[in-house]
Design an enzyme around this catalytic site. Structure first.
Site, PDB file in Angstrom:
ATOM      1  N   TRP A  99      38.627  42.543  47.558  1.00 51.16           N
ATOM      2  CA  TRP A  99      38.526  41.230  46.920  1.00 51.16           C
ATOM      3  C   TRP A  99      39.866  40.504  46.972  1.00 51.16           C
ATOM      4  O   TRP A  99      39.920  39.297  47.227  1.00 51.16           O
ATOM      5  CB  TRP A  99      38.023  41.354  45.489  1.00 51.16           C
ATOM      6  CG  TRP A  99      36.651  41.951  45.416  1.00 51.16           C
ATOM      7  CD1 TRP A  99      36.296  43.140  44.840  1.00 51.16           C
ATOM      8  CD2 TRP A  99      35.433  41.418  45.970  1.00 51.16           C
ATOM      9  NE1 TRP A  99      34.954  43.366  44.992  1.00 51.16           N
ATOM     10  CE2 TRP A  99      34.401  42.335  45.683  1.00 51.16           C
ATOM     11  CE3 TRP A  99      35.129  40.258  46.676  1.00 51.16           C
ATOM     12  CZ2 TRP A  99      33.075  42.119  46.081  1.00 51.16           C
ATOM     13  CZ3 TRP A  99      33.804  40.049  47.078  1.00 51.16           C
ATOM     14  CH2 TRP A  99      32.804  40.967  46.778  1.00 51.16           C
ATOM     15  N   ASP A 166      42.198  37.435  39.060  1.00 51.16           N
ATOM     16  CA  ASP A 166      40.767  37.670  39.207  1.00 51.16           C
ATOM     17  C   ASP A 166      40.424  38.821  38.269  1.00 51.16           C
ATOM     18  O   ASP A 166      40.840  39.956  38.495  1.00 51.16           O
ATOM     19  CB  ASP A 166      40.464  38.038  40.672  1.00 51.16           C
ATOM     20  CG  ASP A 166      39.000  38.419  40.906  1.00 51.16           C
ATOM     21  OD1 ASP A 166      38.217  38.465  39.929  1.00 51.16           O
ATOM     22  OD2 ASP A 166      38.642  38.680  42.082  1.00 51.16           O
ATOM     23  N   LYS A 190      29.601  41.503  36.199  1.00 45.41           N
ATOM     24  CA  LYS A 190      30.117  42.851  35.970  1.00 45.41           C
ATOM     25  C   LYS A 190      30.176  43.188  34.476  1.00 45.41           C
ATOM     26  O   LYS A 190      29.921  44.308  34.090  1.00 45.41           O
ATOM     27  CB  LYS A 190      31.510  43.007  36.584  1.00 45.41           C
ATOM     28  CG  LYS A 190      31.656  42.451  38.007  1.00 45.41           C
ATOM     29  CD  LYS A 190      31.128  43.375  39.078  1.00 45.41           C
ATOM     30  CE  LYS A 190      30.950  42.704  40.441  1.00 45.41           C
ATOM     31  NZ  LYS A 190      32.129  42.102  41.034  1.00 45.41           N
TER      32      LYS A 190
HETATM   33  C1  LIG Z   1      32.452  41.358  42.417  1.00 47.51           C
HETATM   34  C2  LIG Z   1      33.811  40.835  42.563  1.00 47.51           C
HETATM   35  C3  LIG Z   1      34.088  39.626  43.225  1.00 47.51           C
HETATM   36  C4  LIG Z   1      33.024  38.808  43.906  1.00 47.51           C
HETATM   37  O1  LIG Z   1      32.289  38.112  42.980  1.00 47.51           O
HETATM   38  P1  LIG Z   1      31.127  37.094  43.427  1.00 47.51           P
HETATM   39  O2  LIG Z   1      30.754  36.484  42.098  1.00 47.51           O
HETATM   40  O3  LIG Z   1      30.039  37.905  44.045  1.00 47.51           O
HETATM   41  O4  LIG Z   1      31.692  36.102  44.353  1.00 47.51           O
HETATM   42  C5  LIG Z   1      35.390  39.189  43.261  1.00 47.51           C
HETATM   43  N1  LIG Z   1      36.391  39.895  42.706  1.00 47.51           N
HETATM   44  C6  LIG Z   1      36.161  41.064  42.075  1.00 47.51           C
HETATM   45  C7  LIG Z   1      37.302  41.810  41.471  1.00 47.51           C
HETATM   46  C8  LIG Z   1      34.871  41.564  41.986  1.00 47.51           C
HETATM   47  O5  LIG Z   1      34.642  42.730  41.349  1.00 47.51           O
END
Ligand SMILES: *Cc1c(COP(=O)(O)O)cnc(C)c1O
Length: 356
Positions: A99, A166, A190
């Site tokens: 990511w 993030d 998540k």
């Molecule tokens: C799942 C995840 C993403 C991607 O998220 P989307 O909403 O599917 O774009 C980005 N960063 C992290 C750390 C993730 O766990």
């Protein structure tokens, strides 16, 4: 058979939040109308929107000067929106996994990107330390929890340039000192809500400093000014998210949540290390995620990998297969996963060991 949900995302949500959503789909807030068919501008839904921002601020103790907005597009859209809104010339990125790397790649379209450090050399099984962030970077981007590799930055770092994080997979898992960041974002699916909504916590004074034209929908200011109602927001996931946060508040907030998350993680890492069949992929204990716990078979038991997966599955363990880029196993132990599920998994690991 009772199922134990270890999926990495979309993933387990509090049962209460799901039940409340089912009710609201039938009859939202006593209106006699389904959540799926009510105007987002109705006073009943506006109340939900206000509560969403208020609960974020309360649970994360967000200081004055920050706003919380709810958008579509997933965390992946933020990979582009962050540099669009914040980068003038240069940005720094910490490459700690898939990511993080995707975020870094998008930023390259907006200026000079400095990768300050990377743990790609050992399949991202540690968090790099001792790097230098260029003092003239417009911001420094980190991924606090690396969902695929099971590493986590579990503290709020001091950084001389504006810090962006993030937090898709560890938001609300621990207290966060929001004042250390100018922007925190994440996809909902998540630890917060069903897929479809993205949260952004942003310090307002960081905006409006870039010279480029920013398309209306990609401009954070648009959504701040309109209270996340510039266009139709993802009504359903926002509603469920509010129920999740109510549940979290009732449980005692992020501090209590962190205590429970640490207990779950200690239990599972302890068993992985004790059990003769298994070993953890992240060796440095301080880098170990408390949200995504990764492990593999010990070398002499390699051929038992599929056997164990099947064995665990037959005993109600769902979603344990490691990400295709890592192999092995991954148990995601998000907020809503109870300690009993981790205990049930540990029992299965012990039982499997005694048979092999
Ligand atoms: C799942 C995840 C993403 C991607 O998220 P989307 O909403 O599917 O774009 C980005 N960063 C992290 C750390 C993730 O766990």
């Amino acid at each position: 058979m009772k199922k134990h949900n270890f999926y990495a995302g979309p993933s387990i949500l509090p049962q209460e939040a799901i039940d409340d959503t089912i009710e609201a789909i039938k009859d939202f807030a006593g209106t006699g109308i389904s959540l799926l068919s009510i105007s987002h501008r109705s006073k009943e839904f506006e109340a939900i929107m206000n509560e969403a921002e208020a609960l974020f601020k309360e649970l994360l103790d967000i200081p004055e000067g920050y706003r919380v907005i709810f958008l579509g597009g997933g965390a992946s859209t933020q990979f582009m929106m962050v540099p669009f809104n914040l980068m003038n010339k240069k940005a720094a990125y910490l490459n700690t996994g898939t990511w993080a790397k995707k975020a870094l790649k998008e930023a390259k379209g907006f200026g000079e990107v400095v990768e300050v450090a990377s743990s790609a050399d050992t399949l991202y099984n540690y968090i790099p330390k001792g790097y230098t962030v260029p003092a003239d970077a417009d911001y420094f981007h980190i991924t606090t929890n690396n969902t695929i590799y099971g590493t986590e930055i579990k503290y709020d770092m001091d950084c001389k340039v504006p810090l962006v994080a993030d937090m898709s997979s560890d938001i609300f898992s621990r207290p966060v000192d929001v004042s250390k960041y100018v922007l925190i974002y994440g996809g909902a699916q998540k630890n917060f809500a069903p897929a479809g909504v993205t949260f952004v916590i942003v310090r307002e004074d960081i905006l409006g400093k870039v010279e480029r034209f920013i398309p209306t929908m990609l401009n954070y200011k648009t959504h701040i000014d309109e209270g996340s109602m510039f266009n139709t927001p993802p009504v359903l996931p926002i509603y469920t998210g509010v129920q999740t946060l109510r549940w979290l508040k009732k449980l005692g907030g992020v501090k209590e949540m962190n205590r429970i998350n640490n207990a779950k993680a200690d239990l599972l890492y302890g068993e992985i290390e004790r059990n003769k069949l298994f070993k953890p992929t992240v060796l440095n204990k301080e880098d170990r995620s408390i949200m995504n716990i990764c492990w593999i078979m010990n070398d002499e038991y390699k051929d038992l990998e599929q056997v164990f997966l099947k064995y665990a599955q037959e005993r109600g363990m769902v979603g344990l297969k490691g990400h295709r880029s890592v192999g092995g196993f991954r148990a995601s132990t998000y907020n809503a996963l109870p300690l009993e599920s981790v205990q049930a998994l540990v029992d299965v690991m012990k039982e499997f060991e005694s048979k092999n």
